[in-house]
Design a protein around this motif. Structure first.
Motif, PDB file in Angstrom:
ATOM      1  N   GLN A   1      -3.385  -5.437  -5.566  1.00  0.00           N
ATOM      2  CA  GLN A   1      -4.565  -4.671  -5.163  1.00  0.00           C
ATOM      3  C   GLN A   1      -4.200  -3.592  -4.150  1.00  0.00           C
ATOM      4  O   GLN A   1      -4.707  -2.469  -4.214  1.00  0.00           O
ATOM      5  N   ASP A   2      -3.301  -3.930  -3.218  1.00  0.00           N
ATOM      6  CA  ASP A   2      -2.864  -2.947  -2.222  1.00  0.00           C
ATOM      7  C   ASP A   2      -2.095  -1.803  -2.878  1.00  0.00           C
ATOM      8  O   ASP A   2      -2.268  -0.633  -2.518  1.00  0.00           O
ATOM      9  N   ARG A   3      -1.222  -2.134  -3.830  1.00  0.00           N
ATOM     10  CA  ARG A   3      -0.462  -1.091  -4.522  1.00  0.00           C
ATOM     11  C   ARG A   3      -1.403  -0.131  -5.268  1.00  0.00           C
ATOM     12  O   ARG A   3      -1.232   1.089  -5.217  1.00  0.00           O
TER      13      ARG A   3
ATOM     14  N   TYR B   1       9.981  -0.839   4.703  1.00  0.00           N
ATOM     15  CA  TYR B   1       9.783   0.524   4.220  1.00  0.00           C
ATOM     16  C   TYR B   1       9.918   0.596   2.708  1.00  0.00           C
ATOM     17  O   TYR B   1      10.705  -0.142   2.110  1.00  0.00           O
ATOM     18  N   ALA B   2       9.154   1.479   2.035  1.00  0.00           N
ATOM     19  CA  ALA B   2       9.162   1.587   0.583  1.00  0.00           C
ATOM     20  C   ALA B   2       9.335   3.040   0.153  1.00  0.00           C
ATOM     21  O   ALA B   2       8.371   3.709  -0.217  1.00  0.00           O
TER      22      ALA B   2
ATOM     23  N   TYR C   1       0.847  -1.196   0.000  1.00  0.00           N
ATOM     24  CA  TYR C   1       0.000   0.000   0.000  1.00  0.00           C
ATOM     25  C   TYR C   1       0.885   1.250   0.000  1.00  0.00           C
ATOM     26  O   TYR C   1       0.627   2.209  -0.728  1.00  0.00           O
ATOM     27  N   GLY C   2       1.943   1.209   0.799  1.00  0.00           N
ATOM     28  CA  GLY C   2       2.863   2.339   0.858  1.00  0.00           C
ATOM     29  C   GLY C   2       3.566   2.596  -0.458  1.00  0.00           C
ATOM     30  O   GLY C   2       3.892   3.744  -0.792  1.00  0.00           O
ATOM     31  N   MET C   3       3.832   1.532  -1.234  1.00  0.00           N
ATOM     32  CA  MET C   3       4.408   1.720  -2.564  1.00  0.00           C
ATOM     33  C   MET C   3       3.496   2.594  -3.420  1.00  0.00           C
ATOM     34  O   MET C   3       3.938   3.515  -4.097  1.00  0.00           O
ATOM     35  N   GLY C   4       2.204   2.253  -3.387  1.00  0.00           N
ATOM     36  CA  GLY C   4       1.249   3.030  -4.167  1.00  0.00           C
ATOM     37  C   GLY C   4       1.152   4.463  -3.691  1.00  0.00           C
ATOM     38  O   GLY C   4       1.083   5.401  -4.501  1.00  0.00           O
TER      39      GLY C   4
ATOM     40  N   THR D   1      11.782   5.554  -8.950  1.00  0.00           N
ATOM     41  CA  THR D   1      11.223   4.227  -8.683  1.00  0.00           C
ATOM     42  C   THR D   1      10.958   4.113  -7.188  1.00  0.00           C
ATOM     43  O   THR D   1      11.546   4.851  -6.393  1.00  0.00           O
ATOM     44  N   VAL D   2      10.063   3.225  -6.836  1.00  0.00           N
ATOM     45  CA  VAL D   2       9.730   2.993  -5.436  1.00  0.00           C
ATOM     46  C   VAL D   2      10.410   1.698  -5.002  1.00  0.00           C
ATOM     47  O   VAL D   2      10.186   0.645  -5.595  1.00  0.00           O
ATOM     48  N   VAL D   3      11.246   1.758  -3.974  1.00  0.00           N
ATOM     49  CA  VAL D   3      12.005   0.591  -3.540  1.00  0.00           C
ATOM     50  C   VAL D   3      11.092  -0.444  -2.884  1.00  0.00           C
ATOM     51  O   VAL D   3      10.205  -0.099  -2.105  1.00  0.00           O
ATOM     52  N   TYR D   4      11.333  -1.717  -3.225  1.00  0.00           N
ATOM     53  CA  TYR D   4      10.624  -2.826  -2.596  1.00  0.00           C
ATOM     54  C   TYR D   4      11.677  -3.831  -2.156  1.00  0.00           C
ATOM     55  O   TYR D   4      12.286  -4.506  -2.978  1.00  0.00           O
TER      56      TYR D   4
END
Length: 337
Positions: free
Chosen positions: A197-199, A331-332, A162-165, A292-295
């Motif tokens: 779905q969360d993203r 963390y993202a 969710y935090g990525m989104g 980019t969003v780190v995962y």
């Protein structure tokens, strides 16, 4: 706007960073890594948790390593197991066949291993066999793709999907917030997975906070070919775009190929996962990819650490709340040039 501020990191700083796991694991936002660095990032054990304990056997099962992030996950688990003289890590062959992965978990149960770490190809499909392991007295550490029952795992380690989104949407809002008619597109991963779905939900919520919405959305499958096909369809359907969020940097290779084939460059793109390829795109300064969003790909390595403690009936002695927690979320952050 009422959004919670997000921390942004430079691509150069991200590439040179490593995730230092202190005691058992760390969630320090400053200590982030690319998925390609993660497999080599298992830190030396520290504190009381590093002291040898009873010899334990830990089983690990994950999807096939056809994706760079999955490959880093598996290698990270193997490297972490090698760090401990008191751990025998049994790694099953990676598979995207749900039935085969169920059989792997059943084999671990039959072998009476001391703990199991599993990144399920499909969390819902593997829930029943994970419950079977738990009922047999074998603690299960669930990584990334969540089971559908809280009884299926002793501990769950999740990326902040969710935090990525939210991070991606917040970045786009900050770039386009004064453009009421901005066209935002989204290239998702596998829509049936809760993490996708969360993203998407986080992305939608962040955009809504600044008065935007997703105008065009397609779903790929976390592969290069899927990314290229889905993006080609998106670009045909949307003659004008201002910003794109692509959920996954591996499928992003195909996304960029489709963009190049279409001759489109009127928009900017933000990726997802923090792969070395996307870091290079960002650093180049001449790509549509701005950020980019780190995962984190450290989840399975952390899972092995926690499984060891659970199997040895030990605690996380370096924390105030010393028992191994039920859930850990990493963390993202967004990284950009």
């Amino acid at each position: 706007m009422s959004r919670t501020p997000r921390r942004y990191l430079s691509a150069a700083a991200l590439i040179s960073a490593t995730l230092l796991v202190s005691g058992c694991l760390s969630n320090d936002p400053e200590a982030v890594e690319t998925e390609d660095d993660a497999a080599a990032a298992a830190a030396e054990p520290a504190g009381d948790n590093a002291e040898p304990g009873d010899d334990v056997v830990i089983g690990f099962s994950g999807p096939a390593a056809g994706h760079g992030w999955i490959g880093a996950i598996t290698e990270g688990a193997q490297n972490q197991g090698d760090e401990f003289d008191d751990v025998e890590l049994r790694v099953s062959e990676g598979t995207d066949d749900v039935n085969q992965q169920i059989s792997q978990i059943e084999q671990f149960i039959n072998d009476d291993v001391d703990a199991i770490v599993v990144l399920p190809f499909d969390g819902a499909a593997l829930t029943e066999v994970a419950i079977e392991a738990m009922n047999a007295g074998i603690p299960v550490v669930n990584v990334d793709r969540e089971f559908s029952s809280p009884f299926a795992a002793r501990t769950t380690i999740l990326g902040d999907n969710y935090g990525m989104g939210v991070s991606a949407g917040t970045y786009i809002c900050e770039q386009l917030g004064d453009q009421d008619d901005a066209v935002v597109a989204e290239i998702a991963g596998i829509d049936s997975l809760p993490l996708t779905q969360d993203r998407s939900q986080g992305f939608e919520d962040a955009l809504s906070d600044c008065g935007m919405e997703v105008e065009n959305r397609v779903a790929a499958d976390f592969t290069v070919a899927g990314g290229e096909s889905a993006t080609a369809n998106l670009l045909q359907a949307a003659p004008e775009i201002d910003a794109i969020w692509n959920h996954d940097d591996e499928q992003g290779v195909g996304v960029l190929a489709a963009i190049e084939n279409a001759g489109r460059d009127e928009f900017f793109m933000i990726g997802g996962a923090g792969s070395a390829n996307m870091m290079r795109e960002i650093e180049s300064g001449d790509s549509v990819v701005e950020a980019t969003v780190v995962y984190p790909a450290s989840q399975a390595a952390d899972g092995v650490r926690l499984a060891r403690l659970l199997a040895q009936e030990r605690a996380m002695s370096d924390l105030v709340e010393s028992d191994v927690p039920r859930e850990i979320q990493l963390y993202a952050p967004v990284v950009m040039g």
